[in-house]
Design a protein around this motif. Structure first.
Motif, PDB file in Angstrom:
ATOM      1  N   GLU A 152     -67.714 -23.891  17.875  1.00 16.77           N
ATOM      2  CA  GLU A 152     -66.444 -23.613  18.546  1.00 16.77           C
ATOM      3  C   GLU A 152     -65.690 -22.511  17.793  1.00 16.77           C
ATOM      4  O   GLU A 152     -65.058 -21.644  18.406  1.00 16.77           O
ATOM      5  CB  GLU A 152     -65.597 -24.894  18.623  1.00 16.77           C
ATOM      6  CG  GLU A 152     -64.374 -24.707  19.494  1.00 16.77           C
ATOM      7  CD  GLU A 152     -63.478 -25.936  19.556  1.00 16.77           C
ATOM      8  OE1 GLU A 152     -63.943 -27.044  19.231  1.00 16.77           O
ATOM      9  OE2 GLU A 152     -62.304 -25.768  19.943  1.00 16.77           O
ATOM     10  N   ALA A 153     -65.790 -22.521  16.448  1.00 14.99           N
ATOM     11  CA  ALA A 153     -65.111 -21.494  15.645  1.00 14.99           C
ATOM     12  C   ALA A 153     -65.683 -20.107  15.954  1.00 14.99           C
ATOM     13  O   ALA A 153     -64.947 -19.119  16.037  1.00 14.99           O
ATOM     14  CB  ALA A 153     -65.239 -21.808  14.166  1.00 14.99           C
ATOM     15  N   ARG A 154     -67.005 -20.038  16.141  1.00 17.19           N
ATOM     16  CA  ARG A 154     -67.629 -18.748  16.475  1.00 17.19           C
ATOM     17  C   ARG A 154     -67.125 -18.240  17.824  1.00 17.19           C
ATOM     18  O   ARG A 154     -66.917 -17.050  18.031  1.00 17.19           O
ATOM     19  CB  ARG A 154     -69.152 -18.889  16.508  1.00 17.19           C
ATOM     20  CG  ARG A 154     -69.764 -18.945  15.112  1.00 17.19           C
ATOM     21  CD  ARG A 154     -71.242 -19.210  15.174  1.00 17.19           C
ATOM     22  NE  ARG A 154     -71.983 -18.146  15.849  1.00 17.19           N
ATOM     23  CZ  ARG A 154     -73.197 -18.301  16.360  1.00 17.19           C
ATOM     24  NH1 ARG A 154     -73.794 -19.483  16.291  1.00 17.19           N
ATOM     25  NH2 ARG A 154     -73.813 -17.313  16.944  1.00 17.19           N
ATOM     26  N   LEU A 155     -66.939 -19.179  18.731  1.00 19.70           N
ATOM     27  CA  LEU A 155     -66.396 -18.831  20.045  1.00 19.70           C
ATOM     28  C   LEU A 155     -64.967 -18.302  19.889  1.00 19.70           C
ATOM     29  O   LEU A 155     -64.572 -17.336  20.544  1.00 19.70           O
ATOM     30  CB  LEU A 155     -66.430 -20.083  20.933  1.00 19.70           C
ATOM     31  CG  LEU A 155     -66.239 -19.900  22.415  1.00 19.70           C
ATOM     32  CD1 LEU A 155     -67.263 -18.936  22.973  1.00 19.70           C
ATOM     33  CD2 LEU A 155     -66.357 -21.243  23.113  1.00 19.70           C
ATOM     34  N   GLY A 156     -64.196 -18.944  18.985  1.00 18.80           N
ATOM     35  CA  GLY A 156     -62.835 -18.500  18.691  1.00 18.80           C
ATOM     36  C   GLY A 156     -62.833 -17.070  18.157  1.00 18.80           C
ATOM     37  O   GLY A 156     -62.002 -16.249  18.563  1.00 18.80           O
ATOM     38  N   ASP A 157     -63.794 -16.756  17.265  1.00 24.23           N
ATOM     39  CA  ASP A 157     -63.911 -15.393  16.725  1.00 24.23           C
ATOM     40  C   ASP A 157     -64.106 -14.385  17.846  1.00 24.23           C
ATOM     41  O   ASP A 157     -63.524 -13.304  17.859  1.00 24.23           O
ATOM     42  CB  ASP A 157     -65.121 -15.295  15.778  1.00 24.23           C
ATOM     43  CG  ASP A 157     -64.911 -16.113  14.515  1.00 24.23           C
ATOM     44  OD1 ASP A 157     -63.744 -16.414  14.200  1.00 24.23           O
ATOM     45  OD2 ASP A 157     -65.922 -16.452  13.871  1.00 24.23           O
ATOM     46  N   LEU A 158     -64.957 -14.794  18.790  1.00 19.65           N
ATOM     47  CA  LEU A 158     -65.278 -13.916  19.907  1.00 19.65           C
ATOM     48  C   LEU A 158     -64.036 -13.662  20.774  1.00 19.65           C
ATOM     49  O   LEU A 158     -63.764 -12.536  21.192  1.00 19.65           O
ATOM     50  CB  LEU A 158     -66.373 -14.582  20.743  1.00 19.65           C
ATOM     51  CG  LEU A 158     -67.174 -13.686  21.634  1.00 19.65           C
ATOM     52  CD1 LEU A 158     -68.139 -12.855  20.820  1.00 19.65           C
ATOM     53  CD2 LEU A 158     -67.939 -14.532  22.646  1.00 19.65           C
ATOM     54  N   VAL A 159     -63.291 -14.733  21.039  1.00 15.75           N
ATOM     55  CA  VAL A 159     -62.065 -14.610  21.827  1.00 15.75           C
ATOM     56  C   VAL A 159     -61.084 -13.686  21.108  1.00 15.75           C
ATOM     57  O   VAL A 159     -60.462 -12.813  21.717  1.00 15.75           O
ATOM     58  CB  VAL A 159     -61.425 -15.997  22.062  1.00 15.75           C
ATOM     59  CG1 VAL A 159     -60.039 -15.853  22.660  1.00 15.75           C
ATOM     60  CG2 VAL A 159     -62.316 -16.853  22.946  1.00 15.75           C
ATOM     61  N   LEU A 160     -60.989 -13.875  19.787  1.00 17.17           N
ATOM     62  CA  LEU A 160     -60.066 -13.046  18.994  1.00 17.17           C
ATOM     63  C   LEU A 160     -60.457 -11.571  19.089  1.00 17.17           C
ATOM     64  O   LEU A 160     -59.602 -10.709  19.315  1.00 17.17           O
ATOM     65  CB  LEU A 160     -60.081 -13.526  17.538  1.00 17.17           C
ATOM     66  CG  LEU A 160     -59.120 -12.809  16.600  1.00 17.17           C
ATOM     67  CD1 LEU A 160     -57.674 -13.034  17.033  1.00 17.17           C
ATOM     68  CD2 LEU A 160     -59.337 -13.275  15.165  1.00 17.17           C
ATOM     69  N   ALA A 161     -61.763 -11.302  18.966  1.00 17.63           N
ATOM     70  CA  ALA A 161     -62.242  -9.921  19.031  1.00 17.63           C
ATOM     71  C   ALA A 161     -61.892  -9.308  20.391  1.00 17.63           C
ATOM     72  O   ALA A 161     -61.458  -8.152  20.475  1.00 17.63           O
ATOM     73  CB  ALA A 161     -63.742  -9.882  18.789  1.00 17.63           C
ATOM     74  N   GLN A 162     -62.066 -10.095  21.456  1.00 19.00           N
ATOM     75  CA  GLN A 162     -61.744  -9.602  22.806  1.00 19.00           C
ATOM     76  C   GLN A 162     -60.247  -9.362  22.954  1.00 19.00           C
ATOM     77  O   GLN A 162     -59.832  -8.391  23.577  1.00 19.00           O
ATOM     78  CB  GLN A 162     -62.201 -10.626  23.855  1.00 19.00           C
ATOM     79  CG  GLN A 162     -63.707 -10.739  23.986  1.00 19.00           C
ATOM     80  CD  GLN A 162     -64.311  -9.480  24.567  1.00 19.00           C
ATOM     81  OE1 GLN A 162     -63.733  -8.850  25.448  1.00 19.00           O
ATOM     82  NE2 GLN A 162     -65.453  -9.079  24.051  1.00 19.00           N
ATOM     83  N   THR A 163     -59.443 -10.267  22.377  1.00 19.72           N
ATOM     84  CA  THR A 163     -57.990 -10.142  22.486  1.00 19.72           C
ATOM     85  C   THR A 163     -57.508  -8.880  21.768  1.00 19.72           C
ATOM     86  O   THR A 163     -56.595  -8.196  22.227  1.00 19.72           O
ATOM     87  CB  THR A 163     -57.308 -11.391  21.893  1.00 19.72           C
ATOM     88  OG1 THR A 163     -57.925 -12.548  22.450  1.00 19.72           O
ATOM     89  CG2 THR A 163     -55.823 -11.414  22.217  1.00 19.72           C
ATOM     90  N   ARG A 164     -58.155  -8.578  20.642  1.00 13.85           N
ATOM     91  CA  ARG A 164     -57.784  -7.368  19.890  1.00 13.85           C
ATOM     92  C   ARG A 164     -57.977  -6.108  20.724  1.00 13.85           C
ATOM     93  O   ARG A 164     -57.283  -5.116  20.529  1.00 13.85           O
ATOM     94  CB  ARG A 164     -58.625  -7.250  18.622  1.00 13.85           C
ATOM     95  CG  ARG A 164     -58.181  -8.161  17.500  1.00 13.85           C
ATOM     96  CD  ARG A 164     -59.018  -7.871  16.246  1.00 13.85           C
ATOM     97  NE  ARG A 164     -59.021  -8.971  15.301  1.00 13.85           N
ATOM     98  CZ  ARG A 164     -58.046  -9.230  14.448  1.00 13.85           C
ATOM     99  NH1 ARG A 164     -56.962  -8.463  14.432  1.00 13.85           N
ATOM    100  NH2 ARG A 164     -58.122 -10.238  13.614  1.00 13.85           N
ATOM    101  N   LEU A 165     -58.953  -6.144  21.650  1.00 16.44           N
ATOM    102  CA  LEU A 165     -59.190  -4.987  22.518  1.00 16.44           C
ATOM    103  C   LEU A 165     -58.061  -4.819  23.522  1.00 16.44           C
ATOM    104  O   LEU A 165     -57.810  -3.727  24.018  1.00 16.44           O
ATOM    105  CB  LEU A 165     -60.519  -5.138  23.268  1.00 16.44           C
ATOM    106  CG  LEU A 165     -61.795  -5.214  22.433  1.00 16.44           C
ATOM    107  CD1 LEU A 165     -63.001  -5.447  23.329  1.00 16.44           C
ATOM    108  CD2 LEU A 165     -61.971  -3.942  21.606  1.00 16.44           C
ATOM    109  N   GLN A 166     -57.401  -5.926  23.831  1.00 15.64           N
ATOM    110  CA  GLN A 166     -56.380  -5.892  24.887  1.00 15.64           C
ATOM    111  C   GLN A 166     -54.972  -5.672  24.367  1.00 15.64           C
ATOM    112  O   GLN A 166     -54.108  -5.196  25.086  1.00 15.64           O
ATOM    113  CB  GLN A 166     -56.386  -7.217  25.651  1.00 15.64           C
ATOM    114  CG  GLN A 166     -57.637  -7.447  26.450  1.00 15.64           C
ATOM    115  CD  GLN A 166     -57.588  -8.813  27.084  1.00 15.64           C
ATOM    116  OE1 GLN A 166     -57.489  -9.837  26.393  1.00 15.64           O
ATOM    117  NE2 GLN A 166     -57.635  -8.847  28.395  1.00 15.64           N
TER     118      GLN A 166
END
Ligand code: ZN
Length: 364
Positions: A152-166
């Motif tokens: 779940e933490a890895r998924l959180g990292d991914l969400v964070l990376a995507q959010t940084r793009l936005q």
């Protein structure tokens, strides 16, 4: 032409433990004659033999009788010999041979049923897919329980990376420190490793990505009247993370592909990128919001943070008249009802609160 003799092994007194090769035949009276290939060649006569299926899978035919020297058994193993034994026998004996063969067939049917069971077990994953399509709520719950926290933490990292793009995400600074200081009070003993961020956005919003990634919009910090009000929103978001609502929402909206990726440990694929970008719009059910309010309130009380801050902030947001309601309200439905509930709960609390040593006005 009918084969009149049938080969088998004879077991009995004076014979080797592994039996001796023998040839059987029926006489006209239904007596079994067995010629044993030992020296000197011996012939036995069984006047009223018993016939039964025997061996693994009831594959062999066993003919037993009591002789003068003791008990004998003539065991027929091959199909050809069994057939010869049956067709060459007088009618009443033939019926008994057939009936023994029938018990073998019944056994085989049972084995076939076993095969069906095995196939069902192998097909269960496919049945699971069907159930997933039919009842994704319950299957999402089932799946979420089985997803490890590291995953779940890895998924959180991914969400964070995507959010940084936005949007512009602040990793440090006084605002992040304030959020982190309050947040850590609310998350002691959690299984998540929390990470706190501030998004430089005017919207009054905040969200908890899976795995303990919490993003607070600067617009929300600006509209909070005190650290306790901010703590109220954080408590609600932390509750969503603790109850794994975001993870559940992603599993549900992504469906099977996400489920498979998460369960097999591959959360790095592009499957999640799209969902990650949509996380800020993820809507939780009314029930999930109630749960998050309750759990958030419980965490505030445990941390001795005055829950009137949460109540005040909810009231403020609910009372605001804007062209469109603030996202934290619009994406968190049934505000009036939730506000009423929270008011009742907070009114019933008699604890003493410890003021948060954080000055929001200097932050703004
Ligand atoms: Zn919520």
């Amino acid at each position: 032409m009918i084969e009149r003799t049938f080969e088998g092994r004879l077991f009995g007194p004076g014979l080797p433990g592994t039996g001796a090769e023998a040839v059987g035949s029926w006489d006209g009276q239904g007596h079994l004659r067995v010629a044993v290939e030992v020296t000197p060649r011996t012939e036995l006569l069984a006047e009223s033999p018993a016939i039964a299926a025997a061996g693994f899978n009831a594959a062999s035919l066993r003919i037993t009788w009591e002789g003068e020297a003791g008990a004998y058994a003539f065991v027929i193993e091959t199909d050809a010999a069994r057939a010869a034994c049956g067709v060459s026998a007088p009618p009443d004996i033939a019926r008994r041979v057939l009936s023994a063969a029938g018990s073998r067939e019944r056994l085989e049917r049972r084995f076939r049923f076993g095969g069906v069971l095995l196939a069902l077990i192998l097909l269960l994953p496919l049945i699971g897919i069907g159930v997933f399509l039919l009842n994704s709520d319950r299957v999402a719950d089932w799946a979420v329980k089985r997803i490890p926290y590291e995953q779940e933490a890895r998924l959180g990292d991914l969400v964070l990376a995507q959010t940084r793009l936005q949007m512009k995400i602040l990793d440090s600074g006084p605002a992040v420190n304030a959020v982190s200081a309050i947040g850590s009070k609310l998350t002691t003993g959690s299984l998540h490793r929390y990470r706190w961020f501030v998004a430089d956005r005017p919207d009054v919003n905040a969200f908890a990505a899976p795995g303990g990634v919490v993003v607070v919009f600067s617009g929300l910090i600006r509209s909070a009247g005190s650290a306790e009000e901010l703590a109220g929103v954080l408590a609600h978001e932390v509750a969503h993370a603790e109850l794994r609502h975001s993870l559940r929402g992603m599993v549900k909206s992504l469906g099977l592909r996400a489920l498979v990726s998460l369960l097999t440990g591959d959360a790095s694929g592009g499957v999640f990128a799209d969902a990650a970008t949509r996380l800020t719009e993820l809507r939780f059910s009314r029930e999930a919001e109630r749960e998050a309010d309750d759990e958030g309130l419980r965490r505030l009380v445990k941390a001795r943070i005055d829950p009137n801050g949460m109540l005040r902030f909810y009231q403020k947001l609910a009372g605001e008249r804007r062209p469109s309601p603030p996202p934290i309200i619009s994406t968190h439905p049934a505000t009036g009802e939730r506000l009423e509930r929270l008011r009742r709960e907070v009114a019933g609390l008699k604890q003493k609160w410890a003021p948060l040593p954080i000055d929001l006005t200097s932050l703004k």
